[in-house]
Write a protein that holds these residues in place. Sequence first.
Motif, PDB file in Angstrom:
ATOM      1  N   MET A 254     -11.934   3.042 -15.998  1.00  0.00           N
ATOM      2  CA  MET A 254     -11.336   3.605 -14.790  1.00  0.00           C
ATOM      3  C   MET A 254     -11.223   2.520 -13.716  1.00  0.00           C
ATOM      4  O   MET A 254     -12.088   1.675 -13.583  1.00  0.00           O
ATOM      5  CB  MET A 254     -12.230   4.727 -14.243  1.00  0.00           C
ATOM      6  CG  MET A 254     -11.639   5.432 -13.046  1.00  0.00           C
ATOM      7  SD  MET A 254     -12.705   6.772 -12.490  1.00  0.00           S
ATOM      8  CE  MET A 254     -14.330   6.127 -12.903  1.00  0.00           C
ATOM      9  N   HIS A 255     -10.128   2.574 -12.998  1.00  0.00           N
ATOM     10  CA  HIS A 255      -9.934   1.665 -11.873  1.00  0.00           C
ATOM     11  C   HIS A 255     -10.043   2.491 -10.601  1.00  0.00           C
ATOM     12  O   HIS A 255      -9.410   3.530 -10.486  1.00  0.00           O
ATOM     13  CB  HIS A 255      -8.537   1.036 -11.926  1.00  0.00           C
ATOM     14  CG  HIS A 255      -8.281   0.259 -13.173  1.00  0.00           C
ATOM     15  ND1 HIS A 255      -8.328  -1.107 -13.229  1.00  0.00           N
ATOM     16  CD2 HIS A 255      -7.983   0.664 -14.436  1.00  0.00           C
ATOM     17  CE1 HIS A 255      -8.075  -1.522 -14.465  1.00  0.00           C
ATOM     18  NE2 HIS A 255      -7.856  -0.468 -15.213  1.00  0.00           N
ATOM     19  N   TYR A 256     -10.846   2.020  -9.664  1.00  0.00           N
ATOM     20  CA  TYR A 256     -10.889   2.752  -8.400  1.00  0.00           C
ATOM     21  C   TYR A 256     -11.175   1.802  -7.254  1.00  0.00           C
ATOM     22  O   TYR A 256     -11.608   0.669  -7.465  1.00  0.00           O
ATOM     23  CB  TYR A 256     -11.901   3.891  -8.454  1.00  0.00           C
ATOM     24  CG  TYR A 256     -13.351   3.473  -8.567  1.00  0.00           C
ATOM     25  CD1 TYR A 256     -13.968   3.379  -9.800  1.00  0.00           C
ATOM     26  CD2 TYR A 256     -14.106   3.199  -7.423  1.00  0.00           C
ATOM     27  CE1 TYR A 256     -15.295   3.006  -9.904  1.00  0.00           C
ATOM     28  CE2 TYR A 256     -15.439   2.830  -7.523  1.00  0.00           C
ATOM     29  CZ  TYR A 256     -16.030   2.734  -8.770  1.00  0.00           C
ATOM     30  OH  TYR A 256     -17.338   2.370  -8.877  1.00  0.00           O
ATOM     31  N   ARG A 257     -10.906   2.277  -6.077  1.00  0.00           N
ATOM     32  CA  ARG A 257     -11.084   1.458  -4.888  1.00  0.00           C
ATOM     33  C   ARG A 257     -11.598   2.352  -3.755  1.00  0.00           C
ATOM     34  O   ARG A 257     -11.111   3.468  -3.584  1.00  0.00           O
ATOM     35  CB  ARG A 257      -9.736   0.859  -4.468  1.00  0.00           C
ATOM     36  CG  ARG A 257      -9.822  -0.055  -3.238  1.00  0.00           C
ATOM     37  CD  ARG A 257      -8.441  -0.283  -2.640  1.00  0.00           C
ATOM     38  NE  ARG A 257      -7.561  -1.018  -3.539  1.00  0.00           N
ATOM     39  CZ  ARG A 257      -6.272  -1.236  -3.291  1.00  0.00           C
ATOM     40  NH1 ARG A 257      -5.725  -0.757  -2.183  1.00  0.00           N
ATOM     41  NH2 ARG A 257      -5.526  -1.894  -4.146  1.00  0.00           N
ATOM     42  N   GLU A 258     -12.569   1.868  -3.017  1.00  0.00           N
ATOM     43  CA  GLU A 258     -12.949   2.587  -1.802  1.00  0.00           C
ATOM     44  C   GLU A 258     -11.862   2.341  -0.760  1.00  0.00           C
ATOM     45  O   GLU A 258     -11.363   1.218  -0.640  1.00  0.00           O
ATOM     46  CB  GLU A 258     -14.312   2.100  -1.288  1.00  0.00           C
ATOM     47  CG  GLU A 258     -14.801   2.954  -0.134  1.00  0.00           C
ATOM     48  CD  GLU A 258     -16.166   2.538   0.397  1.00  0.00           C
ATOM     49  OE1 GLU A 258     -16.911   1.842  -0.318  1.00  0.00           O
ATOM     50  OE2 GLU A 258     -16.475   2.929   1.545  1.00  0.00           O
ATOM     51  N   VAL A 259     -11.471   3.380  -0.061  1.00  0.00           N
ATOM     52  CA  VAL A 259     -10.407   3.248   0.938  1.00  0.00           C
ATOM     53  C   VAL A 259     -10.908   3.746   2.289  1.00  0.00           C
ATOM     54  O   VAL A 259     -11.885   4.490   2.371  1.00  0.00           O
ATOM     55  CB  VAL A 259      -9.146   4.050   0.535  1.00  0.00           C
ATOM     56  CG1 VAL A 259      -8.483   3.424  -0.686  1.00  0.00           C
ATOM     57  CG2 VAL A 259      -9.460   5.525   0.287  1.00  0.00           C
ATOM     58  N   GLU A 260     -10.220   3.302   3.328  1.00  0.00           N
ATOM     59  CA  GLU A 260     -10.548   3.803   4.667  1.00  0.00           C
ATOM     60  C   GLU A 260      -9.311   4.420   5.279  1.00  0.00           C
ATOM     61  O   GLU A 260      -8.220   3.856   5.206  1.00  0.00           O
ATOM     62  CB  GLU A 260     -11.060   2.670   5.554  1.00  0.00           C
ATOM     63  CG  GLU A 260     -12.442   2.227   5.140  1.00  0.00           C
ATOM     64  CD  GLU A 260     -13.152   1.406   6.215  1.00  0.00           C
ATOM     65  OE1 GLU A 260     -12.774   1.525   7.398  1.00  0.00           O
ATOM     66  OE2 GLU A 260     -14.063   0.667   5.857  1.00  0.00           O
ATOM     67  N   THR A 261      -9.492   5.587   5.866  1.00  0.00           N
ATOM     68  CA  THR A 261      -8.364   6.266   6.472  1.00  0.00           C
ATOM     69  C   THR A 261      -7.939   5.551   7.743  1.00  0.00           C
ATOM     70  O   THR A 261      -8.772   5.157   8.561  1.00  0.00           O
ATOM     71  CB  THR A 261      -8.730   7.722   6.791  1.00  0.00           C
ATOM     72  OG1 THR A 261      -8.860   8.415   5.548  1.00  0.00           O
ATOM     73  CG2 THR A 261      -7.649   8.390   7.621  1.00  0.00           C
ATOM     74  N   LYS A 262      -6.635   5.353   7.864  1.00  0.00           N
ATOM     75  CA  LYS A 262      -6.076   4.679   9.021  1.00  0.00           C
ATOM     76  C   LYS A 262      -5.563   5.725  10.010  1.00  0.00           C
ATOM     77  O   LYS A 262      -5.963   5.750  11.159  1.00  0.00           O
ATOM     78  CB  LYS A 262      -4.927   3.776   8.529  1.00  0.00           C
ATOM     79  CG  LYS A 262      -4.457   2.728   9.484  1.00  0.00           C
ATOM     80  CD  LYS A 262      -3.522   1.773   8.709  1.00  0.00           C
ATOM     81  CE  LYS A 262      -2.778   0.844   9.636  1.00  0.00           C
ATOM     82  NZ  LYS A 262      -1.828   0.006   8.872  1.00  0.00           N
ATOM     83  N   ARG A 263      -4.670   6.578   9.527  1.00  0.00           N
ATOM     84  CA  ARG A 263      -4.121   7.650  10.369  1.00  0.00           C
ATOM     85  C   ARG A 263      -3.893   8.903   9.530  1.00  0.00           C
ATOM     86  O   ARG A 263      -3.893   8.841   8.302  1.00  0.00           O
ATOM     87  CB  ARG A 263      -2.776   7.207  10.975  1.00  0.00           C
ATOM     88  CG  ARG A 263      -2.902   6.069  11.979  1.00  0.00           C
ATOM     89  CD  ARG A 263      -1.528   5.652  12.495  1.00  0.00           C
ATOM     90  NE  ARG A 263      -0.715   5.138  11.406  1.00  0.00           N
ATOM     91  CZ  ARG A 263       0.579   4.824  11.508  1.00  0.00           C
ATOM     92  NH1 ARG A 263       1.226   5.019  12.659  1.00  0.00           N
ATOM     93  NH2 ARG A 263       1.251   4.342  10.476  1.00  0.00           N
ATOM     94  N   GLU A 264      -3.690  10.028  10.204  1.00  0.00           N
ATOM     95  CA  GLU A 264      -3.403  11.295   9.536  1.00  0.00           C
ATOM     96  C   GLU A 264      -2.197  11.930  10.210  1.00  0.00           C
ATOM     97  O   GLU A 264      -2.042  11.830  11.427  1.00  0.00           O
ATOM     98  CB  GLU A 264      -4.584  12.250   9.663  1.00  0.00           C
ATOM     99  CG  GLU A 264      -5.882  11.726   9.099  1.00  0.00           C
ATOM    100  CD  GLU A 264      -7.042  12.644   9.487  1.00  0.00           C
ATOM    101  OE1 GLU A 264      -7.301  13.607   8.774  1.00  0.00           O
ATOM    102  OE2 GLU A 264      -7.668  12.383  10.528  1.00  0.00           O
ATOM    103  N   PHE A 265      -1.395  12.614   9.424  1.00  0.00           N
ATOM    104  CA  PHE A 265      -0.194  13.264   9.953  1.00  0.00           C
ATOM    105  C   PHE A 265      -0.052  14.676   9.402  1.00  0.00           C
ATOM    106  O   PHE A 265      -0.384  14.924   8.248  1.00  0.00           O
ATOM    107  CB  PHE A 265       1.065  12.481   9.544  1.00  0.00           C
ATOM    108  CG  PHE A 265       1.077  11.058  10.015  1.00  0.00           C
ATOM    109  CD1 PHE A 265       1.570  10.735  11.272  1.00  0.00           C
ATOM    110  CD2 PHE A 265       0.594  10.038   9.211  1.00  0.00           C
ATOM    111  CE1 PHE A 265       1.572   9.416  11.716  1.00  0.00           C
ATOM    112  CE2 PHE A 265       0.593   8.717   9.651  1.00  0.00           C
ATOM    113  CZ  PHE A 265       1.077   8.405  10.903  1.00  0.00           C
ATOM    114  N   VAL A 266       0.458  15.571  10.234  1.00  0.00           N
ATOM    115  CA  VAL A 266       0.976  16.836   9.716  1.00  0.00           C
ATOM    116  C   VAL A 266       2.475  16.832   9.963  1.00  0.00           C
ATOM    117  O   VAL A 266       2.944  16.346  11.003  1.00  0.00           O
ATOM    118  CB  VAL A 266       0.312  18.083  10.350  1.00  0.00           C
ATOM    119  CG1 VAL A 266      -1.159  18.135   9.998  1.00  0.00           C
ATOM    120  CG2 VAL A 266       0.503  18.129  11.847  1.00  0.00           C
ATOM    121  N   ALA A 267       3.218  17.361   9.003  1.00  0.00           N
ATOM    122  CA  ALA A 267       4.677  17.322   9.100  1.00  0.00           C
ATOM    123  C   ALA A 267       5.279  18.657   8.694  1.00  0.00           C
ATOM    124  O   ALA A 267       4.746  19.357   7.822  1.00  0.00           O
ATOM    125  CB  ALA A 267       5.234  16.217   8.205  1.00  0.00           C
TER     126      ALA A 267
END
Lengths: 139, 139, 139
Positions: free
Chosen positions: A1-14
Amino acid sequence: MHYREVETKREFVARLEPGADWREEIETLADEEEVDAGFFYALGAVQDAELWFYDQREKEYEAVTFEEPLEVAACVGNVAWLDAERFAHTHAVLSRPSGQAIAGHLHAGTVFAGECYLREFEGELVREIDGTTGLDLWL
Amino acid sequence: MHYREVETKREFVARLEPGADWREEIETLADEEEVDAGFFYALGAVQDAELWFYDQREKEYEAVTFEEPLEVAACVGNVAWLDAERFAHTHAVLSRPSGQAIAGHLHAGTVFAGECYLREFEGELVREIDGTTGLDLWL
Amino acid sequence: MHYREVETKREFVARLEPGADWREEIETLADEEEVDAGFFYALGAVQDAELWFYDQREKEYEAVTFEEPLEVAACVGNVAWLDAERFAHTHAVLSRPSGQAIAGHLHAGTVFAGECYLREFEGELVREIDGTTGLDLWL
């Protein structure tokens, strides 16, 4: 499995625009806000839909078209770079008035109404051809 | 397309109460914690379900009732204000023991078991009637 | 209803390995990164699937097996402790080339391709037997 820890930059509702294409609406949001990596989920309804199914043996997509109004009971996907464009990989579960569900890779669909939540991650997700599956995959 | 950048205020995980109504449970959480905007997804099972389908031409909902136990294979939705009450707009994909899937706008369903993750956003989402679709939409 | 406010600790995106088991891949990620509580959603395709349906009266699971390639149109679930092991409670909506959808509790499925987003929460979710439903539930 390939995985990466990520960090949220922004969030949107549309709220997707009636008459526009479902997937292109999400890609337009990604382009306008320069989202290079993200995951989303959504719900709503479409006026028609083109679903794609990947033939795992032949390694090619087959299309099925539905020329009828359908609820979008669930839609999940992600935004990544593919061939120098932002691509919204979009899967969806649709349904008819009887409740019958149809589902798959949503290539296209004319929005009747759509509500989407998108999280953008720091960094980029970039799709490249994968020899094993024949698919364009990230990581 | 209409969209807004949002910021997460709080997050909740919930176990829905057997015998209660699926959608009302989410609205109860929203009321108790004063959640004025949020997106959620969930899974579990119901003892019955009432799905609504929006007739895009007649601009009215039609109901279909299922008086049988069903898995909740996927449920996505959001919390917003509608007519001075918090409303959980809830779509769901349900399934029978054969695997057959049914799906749509989940108006009601008696919880057998339910697991929900809700994100609350700063600010409010408020639904108002939209002339084009006849639906109550936010943004 | 039982609920708890949670705080996100870390976030991950993962590409599941072709040939591996869908649910075990998510559990492997949880084990490697010591995720004790989390929610995820995912999409992709499987080469086969075993769905479980909970008989709400008999309080036991029944299995249905599908020996065919299927799209994973939507997958939602969560990670918690169950019997001293990390367990990924996984529901999924699958589909055939015709668009026909099947859905339920995904016990197993051989990954063809899978893209998953997992949020980890501070603290733990621990499943314990619930007398009312016969299920292992957290909170």
